[in-house]
Design a protein around this motif. Sequence first.
Motif, mmCIF file in Angstrom:
data_model
loop_
_atom_site.group_PDB
_atom_site.id
_atom_site.type_symbol
_atom_site.label_atom_id
_atom_site.label_comp_id
_atom_site.label_asym_id
_atom_site.label_seq_id
_atom_site.Cartn_x
_atom_site.Cartn_y
_atom_site.Cartn_z
ATOM 1 N N ILE A 54 0.870 -1.519 -0.121
ATOM 2 C CA ILE A 54 0.038 -0.062 0.436
ATOM 3 C C ILE A 54 0.660 1.308 -0.228
ATOM 4 N N PRO A 55 0.414 2.201 -1.091
ATOM 5 C CA PRO A 55 1.657 3.352 -1.028
ATOM 6 C C PRO A 55 1.177 4.078 0.013
ATOM 7 N N PRO A 56 2.222 4.823 0.696
ATOM 8 C CA PRO A 56 2.270 5.346 2.745
ATOM 9 C C PRO A 56 2.208 7.213 1.850
ATOM 10 N N VAL A 57 1.292 7.358 2.961
ATOM 11 C CA VAL A 57 0.997 8.717 2.599
ATOM 12 C C VAL A 57 2.048 9.580 3.858
ATOM 13 N N GLY A 58 2.347 10.518 2.593
ATOM 14 C CA GLY A 58 3.697 11.732 2.769
ATOM 15 C C GLY A 58 3.333 12.274 4.338
ATOM 16 N N ILE A 59 4.668 12.839 5.249
ATOM 17 C CA ILE A 59 4.624 13.084 6.686
ATOM 18 C C ILE A 59 3.592 13.973 7.458
ATOM 19 N N LEU A 60 2.785 14.982 6.063
ATOM 20 C CA LEU A 60 2.250 16.174 5.973
ATOM 21 C C LEU A 60 0.897 15.346 7.113
ATOM 22 N N GLU A 61 0.051 14.320 5.373
ATOM 23 C CA GLU A 61 -1.124 13.570 5.685
ATOM 24 C C GLU A 61 -1.470 12.820 7.070
ATOM 25 N N PHE A 62 0.490 12.170 7.497
ATOM 26 C CA PHE A 62 0.074 11.549 8.231
ATOM 27 C C PHE A 62 0.059 12.079 9.531
ATOM 28 N N LEU A 63 0.531 13.469 9.742
ATOM 29 C CA LEU A 63 0.668 13.834 10.858
ATOM 30 C C LEU A 63 -1.066 14.557 10.571
ATOM 31 N N SER A 64 -1.746 15.131 10.252
ATOM 32 C CA SER A 64 -3.200 15.267 9.510
ATOM 33 C C SER A 64 -4.113 14.856 10.504
ATOM 34 N N MET A 65 -3.324 12.759 9.787
ATOM 35 C CA MET A 65 -4.782 11.623 10.722
ATOM 36 C C MET A 65 -4.955 11.976 11.759
ATOM 37 N N CYS A 66 -3.340 11.991 12.295
ATOM 38 C CA CYS A 66 -3.529 11.428 13.430
ATOM 39 C C CYS A 66 -3.228 12.623 14.528
ATOM 40 N N ARG A 67 -3.951 13.720 13.834
ATOM 41 C CA ARG A 67 -4.505 15.156 14.127
ATOM 42 C C ARG A 67 -6.360 14.435 14.512
ATOM 43 N N VAL A 68 -6.500 13.898 13.583
ATOM 44 C CA VAL A 68 -8.086 14.129 12.850
ATOM 45 C C VAL A 68 -8.597 11.989 14.342
ATOM 46 N N LEU A 69 -7.562 11.656 14.026
ATOM 47 C CA LEU A 69 -7.309 10.403 15.592
ATOM 48 C C LEU A 69 -7.519 11.142 16.414
ATOM 49 N N ASN A 70 -6.690 12.113 16.871
ATOM 50 C CA ASN A 70 -6.471 12.675 18.537
ATOM 51 C C ASN A 70 -8.511 13.600 18.370
ATOM 52 N N ASP A 71 -8.643 14.006 17.463
ATOM 53 C CA ASP A 71 -9.805 14.654 17.676
ATOM 54 C C ASP A 71 -11.357 13.817 18.287
ATOM 55 N N GLN A 72 -11.260 12.468 17.632
ATOM 56 C CA GLN A 72 -11.772 11.529 17.791
ATOM 57 C C GLN A 72 -12.010 10.945 18.374
ATOM 58 N N ALA A 73 -10.861 11.088 19.740
ATOM 59 C CA ALA A 73 -10.578 10.043 20.960
ATOM 60 C C ALA A 73 -9.878 8.637 20.712
ATOM 61 N N ARG A 74 -9.657 8.455 19.053
ATOM 62 C CA ARG A 74 -8.557 8.015 18.669
ATOM 63 C C ARG A 74 -7.442 6.928 19.815
ATOM 64 N N LEU A 75 -6.604 8.684 19.772
ATOM 65 C CA LEU A 75 -5.123 8.656 19.942
ATOM 66 C C LEU A 75 -4.798 8.903 20.416
ATOM 67 N N SER A 76 -5.960 9.826 21.436
ATOM 68 C CA SER A 76 -5.859 10.566 23.062
ATOM 69 C C SER A 76 -4.584 11.531 22.763
ATOM 70 N N SER A 77 -4.257 10.612 23.522
ATOM 71 C CA SER A 77 -2.519 11.941 23.442
ATOM 72 C C SER A 77 -1.431 11.164 23.044
ATOM 73 N N MET A 78 -0.854 10.569 21.739
ATOM 74 C CA MET A 78 -0.446 9.958 20.655
ATOM 75 C C MET A 78 0.238 11.506 19.961
ATOM 76 N N VAL A 79 -0.842 12.372 19.876
ATOM 77 C CA VAL A 79 -0.362 13.599 18.967
ATOM 78 C C VAL A 79 -0.561 14.721 19.131
ATOM 79 N N ASN A 80 0.501 15.495 19.561
ATOM 80 C CA ASN A 80 0.867 16.701 20.417
ATOM 81 C C ASN A 80 1.769 17.039 19.791
ATOM 82 N N LEU A 81 1.227 18.649 18.779
ATOM 83 C CA LEU A 81 2.192 19.479 18.252
ATOM 84 C C LEU A 81 2.717 19.869 18.558
ATOM 85 N N ASP A 82 2.386 20.257 20.107
ATOM 86 C CA ASP A 82 2.927 21.688 21.446
ATOM 87 C C ASP A 82 3.685 21.106 21.963
ATOM 88 N N SER A 83 3.972 19.878 22.106
ATOM 89 C CA SER A 83 4.479 18.785 23.452
ATOM 90 C C SER A 83 6.148 18.145 22.119
#
Length: 514
Positions: free
Chosen positions: A441-470
Motif C-alpha cells: 500500500i503506498p504510504p502517505v507523506g509526513i504532512l498527511e500522516f500528521l493530519s490523520m493523527c490529528r483527526v484520530l486525536n480529535d475523535q478520541a482514538r489516539l488521545s495523547s499520542m499526537v500533541n504538536l505543542d509537546s
Amino acid sequence: MPAIADRNSSPFKEIGAAVKSDKSVDIARSNGCCTPQKRRLRSDSVAPRESPVSTPMKLKSPRRRLNSSPNSLANGIKDDFSEKTTKGNWNPTDVEHMRAVKEALHVSTAPSTVVCREDEQKRILEFCRACVEQEKAGSLYVCGCPGTGKSLSMEKVKDQVMNWATNEGLQRPEVLVINCTSLANTSEIFSKILGKHQPRKKIVGSASPLQQLQKLYSNKQASSGSKMMLIIADELDYLITRDRAVLHDLFMLTTFPFSQCILIGIANSIDLADRFLPRLQSLNCKPMVITFRAYSKDQILSILQERLLALPYIVFQQQALELCARKVAAASGDMRKALCVCRSAVEILEAELKEAASNLSLASAEGELISQQTAPVRIDHMALALSKTFRSPIVDTIQSLPQHQQIILCSAVKFFRGGKKDTTVGELSKSYTEICKSALIPPVGILEFLSMCRVLNDQARLSSMVNLDSSWEPSITAFFQRLKVNPHNIEGNDMMDGTIVHYILPSNAQKLNC
C-alpha cells in the motif's frame, strides 16, 4: 384271572428309561457337564419353561426395559423419537412459522410460567402474604444483574397475591406499579402514590405530596378507611439523587405507625440498601433483600426450551441451544441476551435460505430448497450469532475508520505488544511506513500522516499520542485507556475479511507460535 403286567414289560421299561434320562440330565447340570448333546437338551427343555412376558414385567417397568440396554436402538433414538412424534417439521420460508418463532423468542413476550425462579418467587409471595394478613407495612428490595427475571417474577407474584387474597376472603390490596425511568422528576413518585390513595381528590394546598402522605400514615382515622397498597417500584436506582433524600423518604413511608404501604423496590445494584439507606439500618427499618443471581448454563437452556415448547415444530438443534446457553452464562447470565442471540441465529438462517434461493436456478434449486426448508437452526448459525452479539464495540469502531488510519492504530498496537508504552511520532511513522510497504500500500507523506493523527486525536482514538505543542513523546498507554480497550484483545481474526487489520495483526495462534 387277568394277567398282571410285568415290570420288565415294554411300557414299564419306557417309563423307567424316561425317568432315568431326566435324572441324568439333572445330575449332569449340577455337575457342570457341558457336552454338545446336553447343551442341546438344556436349550430345548428350558426355553419353553421361561415366560418372556411375565419375568420382565415383574422386575422392570416398560420404560426401564427400554433404557436398560445402552446399545439398544430404542435407547439411542428415544430423545428424537419423543419430539418427532409430537412435533412437525419447521419451514423457515413460511411467513407464519417465522413470525411465531420470532414472537416466542422476543424479550417482550411474557412466558406462561417463570421457571428457575421458584425459590425467589416463593420468598416474595410469603412476604406479601404476611403483610396483607397482618395489615402491616413493610419494605422489600429485589436486586440482581440485568436480565435475571426480576420484573417478570414480580408480575407473577402480583397476580398470585391478588388471587390468594380473593381465595382467603381477605381485602385485595391496591396495586401501583411504577417504572422510575418514566418519571419526569424523582419526587413525582410521591404524587403517584398519593393519587392512588385519593383518586378523586385533587392535590391542593401548600403541602407537598410527600408531606400529605406522611400525615396520612401518621393519622389513624385518616388511614383507617383505606386499603393496603402494594407499590412495585421498578428501576429504583433512577431515584438516587445527590442527597439521597427521595430514596430515603420513600422507604421511610413504611415506618410510620399507621402506614398501609407494602413497598417492593427493584434495581440492579446489589448493595444499594447498604450504600444509600444507612439511616434505615440505624432505625431497624432496613428492607428485606432478595437477590436474583445470574442464570447458569442449565437454567438458560431450560428457559429456552420452555419458550420453544409451545411451538409445534423443532426450530433449533440441541447442540445450538447448548452453545448459546454456555456462552451467555459465561459472559453475563443475561436471559435477554440469550433470547437476542437466538433471534439473530434464526435471522441468519432466514437470510441464508433467501440467498440460496436467489443464487440457484429454478431447475436445480427445487430439490435442495425442499431439504433446506425443514432444516433447524444449526450450531454454525448460532456461533455466527454469538460472534456478532458479543463482539467488542471497538471492532466496529476500527472497521469504520479509513484504511490508513487503521494502519496507524495497528502500528500503535504493535508497539504496545512489544512492551514499548511510550514512543515518538517519528517511530510511529516509521512503523506505519513499514506496514504499508509489506501490505503493498503506498504510504502517505509526513504532512498527511500528521493530519490523520490529528483527526484520530480529535475523535478520541489516539488521545495523547499526537500533541504538536509537546516534545512528540506521546503515551500509548493513555491512548488505550481513553479508547477503553485492551490492545492485547484486538485480534485480526475478529475483523471482517478485507480490512487491513485482518492482515496486519496476528491471530492468537500466530502469537503463540511467536
